[in-house]
Scaffold this motif. Structure first.
Motif, short mmCIF file in Angstrom:
data_model
loop_
_atom_site.label_atom_id
_atom_site.label_comp_id
_atom_site.label_asym_id
_atom_site.label_seq_id
_atom_site.Cartn_x
_atom_site.Cartn_y
_atom_site.Cartn_z
N LYS A 146 23.24 24.49 -0.28
CA LYS A 146 22.50 24.54 -1.52
C LYS A 146 23.15 23.64 -2.56
CE LYS A 146 24.71 27.94 -4.15
NZ LYS A 146 25.23 28.05 -5.22
N HIS A 176 26.11 31.22 2.33
CA HIS A 176 27.36 31.78 2.86
C HIS A 176 27.41 33.31 2.76
CE1 HIS A 176 28.76 31.73 -1.34
NE2 HIS A 176 29.76 32.48 -0.96
N TYR A 177 26.54 33.90 1.94
CA TYR A 177 26.51 35.37 1.93
C TYR A 177 26.07 35.93 3.27
CZ TYR A 177 28.06 36.42 -2.72
OH TYR A 177 28.87 36.59 -3.83
N LYS A 180 28.95 36.80 5.57
CA LYS A 180 29.93 37.84 5.20
C LYS A 180 29.79 39.05 6.12
CE LYS A 180 30.08 36.49 0.30
NZ LYS A 180 31.44 36.14 -0.11
N GLU A 214 31.25 38.50 -10.96
CA GLU A 214 32.38 37.57 -10.85
C GLU A 214 33.22 37.67 -12.10
OE1 GLU A 214 31.74 33.82 -8.62
OE2 GLU A 214 29.79 33.93 -9.59
N ARG A 221 33.00 23.49 -12.82
CA ARG A 221 31.69 23.13 -12.27
C ARG A 221 30.58 23.06 -13.31
NH1 ARG A 221 30.19 27.32 -8.86
NH2 ARG A 221 28.78 26.15 -7.53
N TYR A 224 27.34 20.86 -12.68
CA TYR A 224 26.31 21.47 -11.84
C TYR A 224 25.68 22.68 -12.54
CZ TYR A 224 24.92 25.20 -8.61
OH TYR A 224 24.28 26.25 -8.02
N ASP A 233 21.57 29.89 -9.20
CA ASP A 233 22.85 29.81 -8.48
C ASP A 233 23.06 31.01 -7.56
OD1 ASP A 233 25.42 28.51 -8.06
OD2 ASP A 233 26.34 30.08 -9.28
N MET A 234 22.60 32.18 -7.96
CA MET A 234 22.93 33.39 -7.20
C MET A 234 21.71 34.23 -6.79
SD MET A 234 26.33 33.42 -7.11
CE MET A 234 27.13 35.02 -7.08
N HIS A 238 21.44 34.02 -2.66
CA HIS A 238 22.26 35.12 -2.14
C HIS A 238 21.60 36.49 -2.32
CE1 HIS A 238 25.03 31.88 -1.92
NE2 HIS A 238 25.52 31.97 -3.14
N LYS A 336 28.89 35.71 -14.49
CA LYS A 336 30.25 35.20 -14.55
C LYS A 336 30.97 35.87 -15.71
CE LYS A 336 29.49 30.97 -12.04
NZ LYS A 336 30.13 31.27 -10.76
N LYS A 341 35.67 41.06 -10.13
CA LYS A 341 35.01 40.37 -9.04
C LYS A 341 34.63 41.46 -8.04
CE LYS A 341 33.99 37.30 -5.79
NZ LYS A 341 32.82 36.43 -5.87
N THR A 343 31.35 42.54 -5.16
CA THR A 343 30.02 42.45 -4.58
C THR A 343 29.73 43.77 -3.91
OG1 THR A 343 30.37 40.10 -4.15
CG2 THR A 343 28.56 41.17 -2.97
N GLU A 372 32.79 42.81 -0.97
CA GLU A 372 34.08 42.18 -1.28
C GLU A 372 34.47 42.51 -2.71
OE1 GLU A 372 33.79 38.14 1.47
OE2 GLU A 372 33.37 38.04 -0.64
C1 BG6 Z 1 28.27 30.18 -4.89
C2 BG6 Z 1 27.95 29.89 -6.33
O1 BG6 Z 1 27.13 30.03 -4.10
O2 BG6 Z 1 28.76 31.50 -4.75
C3 BG6 Z 1 29.18 30.12 -7.21
O3 BG6 Z 1 27.52 28.55 -6.48
C4 BG6 Z 1 29.75 31.50 -6.95
O4 BG6 Z 1 28.85 29.96 -8.57
C5 BG6 Z 1 29.95 31.76 -5.47
O5 BG6 Z 1 30.99 31.59 -7.63
C6 BG6 Z 1 30.38 33.19 -5.20
O6 BG6 Z 1 30.69 33.33 -3.85
P1 BG6 Z 1 31.69 34.45 -3.36
O7 BG6 Z 1 31.73 34.30 -1.87
O8 BG6 Z 1 33.00 34.18 -4.01
O9 BG6 Z 1 31.13 35.77 -3.81
#
Ligand code: BG6
Length: 484
Positions: A146, A176-177, A180, A214, A221, A224, A233-234, A238, A336, A341, A343, A372
């Motif tokens: 992405k 990438h989620y 996990k 987060e 960044r 972007y 972004d999220m 995700h 953010k 942090k 999830t 996480e």
């Molecule tokens: C990314 C976002 O896809 O995921 C970032 O672009 C974000 O802004 C990140 O910080 C969070 O990923 P993770 O794996 O740390 O929860």
């Protein structure tokens, strides 16, 4: 593990993503034997690096493994200075691809990874075809990262540019989620326990809360992020994938194809909210300074617009138009500079309304999936309070991974790279689903664009977001279970 014969060509091979995630991920596959003698990696980017310089940079980012293992691993890496717009450069790239294919007996298996700005994906894909870099024997696959576009039209154009060269089943879109451990665990919970699958619907579930909090700010960044914001972004990727994992109807067989077909039903059921619905169901925010003034407000960060209206926080309610889920709000939240942090997913069940044995109203049972930094499952259930009275109280069963178990958890990139090598599409985003989630997100953005200046900043760094996010649930008598 069985060895795989494969060549990786990484566009953006000198970049941050490649060094932080891709090369360490490949190294883990090497240590575990999925990659062994018969693999090679070509990193490409504009700068003129030597193979040696490239290899040294990679070694310095690897953890675990011995020095010998690291040295043997990076001996499979090659660097090619490359301008993606110059056809001549593809001729040179083809030459080294053919050489390595022969040297390492790669059987013509090729994975092209685009670890760079998406505006060049189309150009690269076209050249791979026109300059004959695609294999005539093994497989060709394309992995893309992405952002897949900025809105539905740009995502569609990007997809068109890619599928002119690659068949849809050759394209692997990383989220990438989906790599996990605890996200991949969701279907195992849902479909591995009849007592859960029986109640996994609107008869028993009151609401589902998804929090992707987060503590970091935008960091370096801003370039972007100023064009993206938290919704793109999220949420678009995700959070939508998590919702799909939680709700996809049980397929007949657990194959990649059937899983993806089933998930497509979820994405197709996403609403397109009217402006009034957006105002009622969605909240945006932007962080201000911390209470101790240690942290900068978003607008004061390096490279952000001092008047920026980009949201760094979103909370909202998503209603799915699926028979099992009608009437169940999915409350989602991400931001953010929040307090922690974390999830996690909280599945809130309906409370028993007429308990036989007490005057009290029992609390709602909750199944929590900690993704996480802690990983595992918690179940909050009602039981008797110890003693001679007839009080009911809430108890928690907990199954969190301990440190030894955490050690065994593969990084998301390691896992997804392996799945791409094995040609398994089940944990990659599909175009149909992305289209649905872009329509959803575009409607929200369009409504926001019509609003006057949002009153930003509207939450303090280190808090859990703007007050409006609390009110969003409070108006139906609910609250966020996770308070930071
Ligand atoms: C990314 C976002 O896809 O995921 C970032 O672009 C974000 O802004 C990140 O910080 C969070 O990923 P993770 O794996 O740390 O929860």
């Amino acid at each position: 593990a069985k060895e795989n014969n494969v060549l990786f060509v990484i566009f953006g091979g000198s970049g941050d993503l490649a060094h932080r995630k891709l090369y360490p991920g490949l190294f883990q596959l090497y240590l575990k034997g999925s990659l062994d003698q018969h693999f090679a990696v070509i990193g490409t980017a504009r700068r003129p690096w030597t193979h040696d310089y490239f290899r040294q940079g990679i070694v310095s980012q690897l953890s675990k493994g011995t020095d010998e293992q690291k040295a043997a691993f990076v001996s499979h890496f090659y660097y090619q200075s490359h301008d993606v717009k110059d056809s001549e450069h593809y001729v040179a790239l083809k030459k080294i691809i053919d050489q390595l294919d022969e040297k390492y007996q790669l059987n013509g298996n090729r994975i092209f990874y685009m670890a760079m700005a998406p505006d060049l994906f189309g150009t690269i894909a076209q050249h791979l075809k026109s300059e004959n870099l695609l294999s005539d024997r093994g497989y060709d696959r394309l992995i893309i990262e992405k952002p897949f576009g900025h809105d539905y039209p740009s995502a569609h154009a990007l997809n068109q540019a890619i599928i002119e060269t690659f068949d849809p089943d050759q394209v692997f879109r990383i989220d990438h989620y989906l790599g996990k451990e605890m996200i991949q665990n969701i279907p195992y919970l849902r479909f591995g326990n009849p007592f859960l699958s029986a109640i996994w619907n609107n008869k028993f579930i009151d609401n589902i809360q998804i929090t992707l909090a987060e503590s970091l700010g935008v960091e370096e960044r801003a370039g972007y992020y100023e064009t993206a914001g938290a919704l793109r972004d999220m949420v678009q990727n995700h959070i939508m994938q998590i919702i799909a994992m939680l709700t996809f109807p049980k397929p007949e067989h657990y194959t990649d194809r059937e899983i993806n077909q089933s998930k497509a039903q979820v994405f197709a059921s996403l609403p397109v909210y009217s402006e009034a619905e957006v105002a009622e169901k969605f909240v945006r925010g932007q962080y201000g300074a911390g209470s101790d003034q240690q942290q900068l407000a978003y607008r004061d960060e390096d490279k952000t617009d001092p008047q920026s209206n980009v949201e760094t926080f979103v909370a909202g309610e998503i209603d799915l138009d699926l028979p099992d889920w009608q009437g169940v709000p999915f409350y989602v939240r991400t931001g953010k500079r929040l307090a922690t942090k974390n999830t996690r997913i909280d599945v809130v069940f309906k409370a028993e309304e007429h308990p036989l044995f007490t005057e009290q109203t029992p609390t709602s049972p909750v199944l929590t999936i900690e993704v996480e930094p802690e990983s595992g499952v918690l179940l909050q259930i009602n039981g008797k309070k110890i003693g001679t009275s007839n009080f009911i109280e809430s108890h928690q069963l907990s199954d969190l991974l301990d440190d030894d178990q955490q050690e065994l958890v593969p990084d998301a990139y390691e896992r997804l790279l392996l799945e791409a090598v094995l040609g398994k599409q089940g944990n990659f985003a599909q175009w149909e689903g992305m289209a649905g989630s872009w329509h959803f997100v575009d409607a929200i953005r369009a409504a926001w664009a019509k609003e006057f200046q949002p009153e930003f900043p509207n939450y303090e760094s280190g808090s859990m977001g703007p007050k409006a996010a609390t009110d969003l649930l409070a108006k139906t008598g609910r609250h966020w279970l996770y308070q930071g």
